[in-house]
Structures are given as structure tokens and as C-alpha cells.
Design a protein around this motif. Structure first.
Motif, PDB file in Angstrom:
ATOM      1  N   THR A  79       0.814  -1.221   0.000  1.00 32.78           N
ATOM      2  CA  THR A  79       0.000   0.000   0.000  1.00 32.78           C
ATOM      3  C   THR A  79       0.846   1.270   0.000  1.00 32.78           C
ATOM      4  OG1 THR A  79      -0.097   0.127   2.414  1.00 32.78           O
ATOM      5  CG2 THR A  79      -1.781  -1.211   1.312  1.00 32.78           C
ATOM      6  N   ALA A  80       2.174   1.128  -0.049  1.00 34.24           N
ATOM      7  CA  ALA A  80       3.053   2.287   0.063  1.00 34.24           C
ATOM      8  C   ALA A  80       4.334   2.022  -0.726  1.00 34.24           C
ATOM      9  CB  ALA A  80       3.381   2.570   1.527  1.00 34.24           C
ATOM     10  N   PHE A  81       5.128   3.070  -0.898  1.00 32.39           N
ATOM     11  CA  PHE A  81       6.414   2.938  -1.572  1.00 32.39           C
ATOM     12  C   PHE A  81       7.336   4.021  -1.046  1.00 32.39           C
ATOM     13  CE2 PHE A  81       4.007   6.012  -3.960  1.00 32.39           C
ATOM     14  CZ  PHE A  81       4.931   6.963  -4.357  1.00 32.39           C
ATOM     15  N   LEU A  82       8.634   3.835  -1.262  1.00 33.67           N
ATOM     16  CA  LEU A  82       9.622   4.826  -0.836  1.00 33.67           C
ATOM     17  C   LEU A  82       9.871   5.828  -1.963  1.00 33.67           C
ATOM     18  CD1 LEU A  82      12.323   2.781   1.069  1.00 33.67           C
ATOM     19  CD2 LEU A  82      10.552   4.240   2.008  1.00 33.67           C
ATOM     20  N   GLY A  83       9.908   7.093  -1.596  1.00 32.91           N
ATOM     21  CA  GLY A  83      10.104   8.117  -2.609  1.00 32.91           C
ATOM     22  C   GLY A  83      11.503   8.164  -3.182  1.00 32.91           C
ATOM     23  N   GLY A  84      12.483   7.532  -2.540  1.00 33.61           N
ATOM     24  CA  GLY A  84      13.863   7.633  -3.009  1.00 33.61           C
ATOM     25  C   GLY A  84      14.170   6.847  -4.259  1.00 33.61           C
ATOM     26  N   PHE A 124       5.516  19.747   0.309  1.00 28.64           N
ATOM     27  CA  PHE A 124       6.918  20.173   0.321  1.00 28.64           C
ATOM     28  C   PHE A 124       7.865  19.076   0.795  1.00 28.64           C
ATOM     29  CE2 PHE A 124      10.732  22.543   1.503  1.00 28.64           C
ATOM     30  CZ  PHE A 124      10.840  23.427   0.436  1.00 28.64           C
ATOM     31  N   PHE A 125       7.569  18.475   1.941  1.00 28.24           N
ATOM     32  CA  PHE A 125       8.438  17.426   2.476  1.00 28.24           C
ATOM     33  C   PHE A 125       7.638  16.622   3.494  1.00 28.24           C
ATOM     34  CE2 PHE A 125      11.154  16.036   6.011  1.00 28.24           C
ATOM     35  CZ  PHE A 125      12.056  15.220   5.344  1.00 28.24           C
ATOM     36  N   GLY A 126       7.479  15.327   3.239  1.00 30.26           N
ATOM     37  CA  GLY A 126       6.845  14.448   4.206  1.00 30.26           C
ATOM     38  C   GLY A 126       5.449  13.999   3.812  1.00 30.26           C
ATOM     39  N   HIS A 127       5.261  12.679   3.709  1.00 30.31           N
ATOM     40  CA  HIS A 127       3.963  12.036   3.460  1.00 30.31           C
ATOM     41  C   HIS A 127       3.407  12.270   2.056  1.00 30.31           C
ATOM     42  CE1 HIS A 127       3.845  10.651   7.513  1.00 30.31           C
ATOM     43  NE2 HIS A 127       3.773  11.860   8.024  1.00 30.31           N
ATOM     44  N   GLU A 128       4.213  12.865   1.177  1.00 26.62           N
ATOM     45  CA  GLU A 128       3.730  13.010  -0.195  1.00 26.62           C
ATOM     46  C   GLU A 128       3.556  11.655  -0.874  1.00 26.62           C
ATOM     47  OE1 GLU A 128       8.270  13.718  -0.435  1.00 26.62           O
ATOM     48  OE2 GLU A 128       6.631  14.231   0.910  1.00 26.62           O
ATOM     49  N   GLU A 129       4.401  10.664  -0.479  1.00 31.73           N
ATOM     50  CA  GLU A 129       4.256   9.316  -1.041  1.00 31.73           C
ATOM     51  C   GLU A 129       2.918   8.700  -0.645  1.00 31.73           C
ATOM     52  OE1 GLU A 129       8.729   9.785  -0.036  1.00 31.73           O
ATOM     53  OE2 GLU A 129       6.801  10.189   0.936  1.00 31.73           O
ATOM     54  N   SER A 130       2.489   8.908   0.595  1.00 36.75           N
ATOM     55  CA  SER A 130       1.213   8.340   1.040  1.00 36.75           C
ATOM     56  C   SER A 130       0.054   8.937   0.269  1.00 36.75           C
ATOM     57  CB  SER A 130       1.023   8.578   2.542  1.00 36.75           C
ATOM     58  OG  SER A 130       2.005   7.888   3.287  1.00 36.75           O
ATOM     59  N   ASP A 131       0.069  10.250   0.061  1.00 43.90           N
ATOM     60  CA  ASP A 131      -1.016  10.889  -0.682  1.00 43.90           C
ATOM     61  C   ASP A 131      -1.120  10.302  -2.092  1.00 43.90           C
ATOM     62  OD1 ASP A 131      -2.850  13.566  -0.654  1.00 43.90           O
ATOM     63  OD2 ASP A 131      -1.948  13.268  -2.627  1.00 43.90           O
TER      64      ASP A 131
END
Length: 300
Positions: free
Chosen positions: A155-160, A180-187
Motif C-alpha cells: 500500500t506504500a512505496f519509498l520516494g527515493g 513540500f516534504f513528508g507524506h507526499e508518497e502516502s497521498d
């Protein structure tokens, strides 16, 4: 009478790459660009985005896109994604941190093959490992993170280090730049799942990355708290918002030992409650159930 010919296999997707940098890691960036160049399936287009940096010192054949201001990680990536979208010659885009490194030369080929096999594959998440091959618990996109080599739908992935279907991005939209920074991957992940796309964790695709603490960023606690509230307000059914925010408030209050960190976190929490979070588009209850079956209900 001639025998019927078998159908031709679909063409393999064309690969593009987006890398965002602030110009502070020139050696790491040079090594990453070299590892991209070594891939046995060449990228159709590589875009290097300079977040508030002119990129004049970077020697590369990549398309340079210098930005006059720092748009944050999601905003910088969006600039690169828009360029690829407008060019129209890329089907799958790989996004990589500027201090990461592709240690194998067949990553793009494997990405290409996975997307070719599954037209509803939206995101492939790479395994992030340090120079010793160790994958930190927080880098595994599951609640049960004891085995970082166990792949499959998540249900998720790493942004890197990850790859996106451009068709998916055209449907669900780009990164939430306002985070800007943080939880953008979850959205982005929650929107993808709600639209019926699959997120695949592929531990055999490795991005080498130095072991660091996300709390090294001065705004970490404030932004992660604010963005977690925004995420809930934007994406969760109304009935789940209080449960999600209540649970995370308790967890972070118990976890944070530093009074300064706790103050920053609660400041961000109330900022998230009191500021506009962007358009609301809550996931369906079907998606809530799908995420629960995948092992991570959207309150955790």
C-alpha cells in the motif's frame, strides 16, 4: 489456407528518469548519473531538476531543468514529470534520490518488463539498502518489516527509488507539491490504490542509499505532523479521520523524547488542522478494505 499468426507482443514501455537535486551532493550525483548511463536498457530521456540551483557545474547529457526556487521534493519532481509528459515519449518514469546509486545494470530492463506484463501496475517500489546491503526497518513498505526481501503488492512505496506508470499519473495527478516534504508518497499511493492501480514492492531492484535519519532536516517534525493531518483531511473517509489522527497523536507523543521535537510536532499538527489542505477526495470504503487485506489499513 495460411495458419493464423500469434498476436504480436505489446511494445515495451519507454523509460524516462527524473532526478531532483539541490546541488549539495556533487560526487553522489555524478555517481548516480553514471549508474543511470550504464543501464542495459537506455532511458529515452533523463531530466535533472535543480531545486534552487542553476546546475551549471553538472557535466551531463541529461536535460537540465534549473528552478529559481526550492519547490521541495514533490514540487521539483512535478517539474520533471511535466516535462516528460509534454514530450510524450515516455511510458514509465523512474525517480531517484540524488544521493542514491543503482548498483545493478539491468534495473530499467526489469522495470520495463514488469510494467509490460501488467497494464494496471501503477508503482514499482525499489528496495533501498545502505552500502553494506542493509535495509532499515523504516525503508520496508509494510507493517511487518522483518523480511525486507519479501516482495509483492503493498500500500506504500519509498520516494527515493521507484517507477511510475505515466498512464497512472495522467489519471490521478502528480505529487502534492504543497506538502513540500513528508507524506507526499502516502497521498499519491492512496490516490493510486483508490483508482484501482497496483503498487508493487520489488526487493530485487535495489537503490543503494546512505543510512541517514529523516530527522536531520530542521523542519522534519513540523512538516510530517502537518502533512499527516492534511493527508487525513484530504484522503480518508470522514469517519476514519478522528481515529487516524488520534492514534498518531498518541504514538508520536510516546515516541518523541525531545521536548523540542515534541513541541515542533504538535505545532505542525495544529497547523495542519488550521490551514487549507487542498481539495478533498476521500478514498472509497472499497479501497479501505483493499488496503486492510494488503496488511495496512489506512489508520496505521
Amino acid at each position: 489456407m495460411p495458419l493464423p499468426q500469434p498476436p504480436s507482443p505489446p511494445p515495451l514501455p519507454r523509460i524516462g528518469v527524473v532526478i531532483v537535486t539541490m546541488g549539495t551532493r556533487p560526487r553522489e550525483l555524478a555517481a548516480l548519473l553514471a549508474s543511470v548511463e550504464r543501464q542495459d536498457v537506455p532511458a529515452r530521456r533523463v531530466v535533472l531538476v535543480g531545486n534552487a540551483t542553476p546546475l551549471t557545474e553538472v557535466d551531463t547529457d541529461a536535460t537540465k531543468l534549473p528552478l529559481t526556487e526550492n519547490l521541495g521534493c514533490p514540487g521539483g519532481r512535478n517539474a520533471g514529470l511535466r516535462l516528460l509528459r509534454e514530450a510524450g515519449d515516455v511510458d514509465v518514469v523512474v525517480e531517484l534520490d540524488d544521493d542514491g546509486l543503482l548498483i545493478a545494470d539491468d534495473v530499467f530492463r526489469q522495470v520495463q518488463q514488469r510494467f509490460a506484463r501488467d497494464p494496471r501496475l501503477g508503482v514499482v517500489g525499489f528496495r533501498v539498502a545502505d552500502e553494506n546491503g542493509h535495509t532499515e526497518r523504516r525503508w520496508v513498505p509494510r507493517l511487518r518489516a522483518d523480511d525486507p526481501l519479501r516482495g509483492g503488492p503493498v500500500t506504500a512505496f519509498l520516494g527515493g527509488g521507484h517507477a511510475f506508470s505515466m498512464a497512472m499519473l495522467r489519471q490521478i495527478g502528480l505529487w502534492p507539491a504543497e506538502f513540500f516534504f513528508g507524506h507526499e508518497e502516502s497521498d499519491l499511493a492512496w490516490r493510486a490504490l483508490d483508482a484501482g492501480w497496483t503498487i508493487l514492492y520489488a526487493p530485487d531492484l535495489v537503490l543503494q542509499h546512505p543510512r541517514t535519519s529523516p530527522a536531520r532536516h530542521a523542519v522534519y517534525h513540523r512538516f510530517t505532523a502537518r502533512n499527516r493531518v492534511w493527508l487525513a483531511r484530504r484522503r480518508l473517509p470522514a469517519a476514519l479521520v478522528p481515529a487516524y489522527l488520534g492514534l498518531w497523536s498518541l504514538l508520536m507523543t510516546a515516541r518523541l523524547r525531545s521536548p523540542a521535537a515534541l513541541k515542533a510536532w504538535w505545532g505542525g499538527f495544529f497547523e495542519g488542522l488550521g490551514t487549507p489542505c487542498g481539495p478533498r477526495g476521500p478514498m472509497s470504503w472499497r479501497t479501505v478494505w483493499r488496503m486492510t487485506r494488503l496488511g495496512r489499513p489506512p489508520i496505521l
